[in-house]
Scaffold this motif. Structure first.
Motif, short mmCIF file in Angstrom:
data_model
loop_
_atom_site.label_atom_id
_atom_site.label_comp_id
_atom_site.label_asym_id
_atom_site.label_seq_id
_atom_site.Cartn_x
_atom_site.Cartn_y
_atom_site.Cartn_z
N MET A 46 29.99 49.53 34.26
CA MET A 46 31.30 49.60 34.91
C MET A 46 31.17 49.58 36.42
O MET A 46 30.12 49.86 36.97
CB MET A 46 32.06 50.84 34.45
N ASP A 47 32.28 49.22 37.06
CA ASP A 47 32.39 49.22 38.51
C ASP A 47 33.50 50.16 38.92
O ASP A 47 34.49 50.31 38.20
CB ASP A 47 32.74 47.82 39.03
N PHE A 48 33.35 50.76 40.09
CA PHE A 48 34.40 51.60 40.63
C PHE A 48 35.15 50.79 41.66
O PHE A 48 34.57 50.30 42.63
CB PHE A 48 33.82 52.86 41.27
N ILE A 49 36.45 50.63 41.45
CA ILE A 49 37.29 49.91 42.39
C ILE A 49 38.36 50.87 42.87
O ILE A 49 39.19 51.34 42.09
CB ILE A 49 37.94 48.67 41.73
N GLN A 50 38.31 51.18 44.14
CA GLN A 50 39.25 52.13 44.72
C GLN A 50 40.61 51.46 44.91
O GLN A 50 40.70 50.37 45.46
CB GLN A 50 38.73 52.66 46.04
N GLU A 51 41.65 52.14 44.44
CA GLU A 51 43.00 51.63 44.62
C GLU A 51 43.48 51.98 46.02
O GLU A 51 43.25 53.06 46.53
CB GLU A 51 43.95 52.24 43.60
#
Length: 54
Positions: A46-51
């Motif tokens: 998984m990747d962390f994508i900041q909103e």
């Protein structure tokens, strides 16, 4: 690997797999179970994508 196979290997429910497949929130326990079943680390799957608030 089919979704059903991963459900069985990870010991997760069909509903948890549904949530995962449809970009819904899942718990870290589910992520941990999947990682254990696949013998990987969370950052491998998984990747962390900041909103950004608009």
């Amino acid at each position: 690997m089919k979704k059903k196979d991963l459900e069985e290997a990870a010991g997760i429910t069909h509903y948890q797999m549904y949530k995962l497949a449809n970009d819904k929130d899942i718990t870290t326990d589910v992520i941990g179970a999947i990682c254990t079943a696949l013998e990987v680390e969370p950052n491998d799957i998984m990747d962390f994508i900041q909103e950004i608030d608009k």
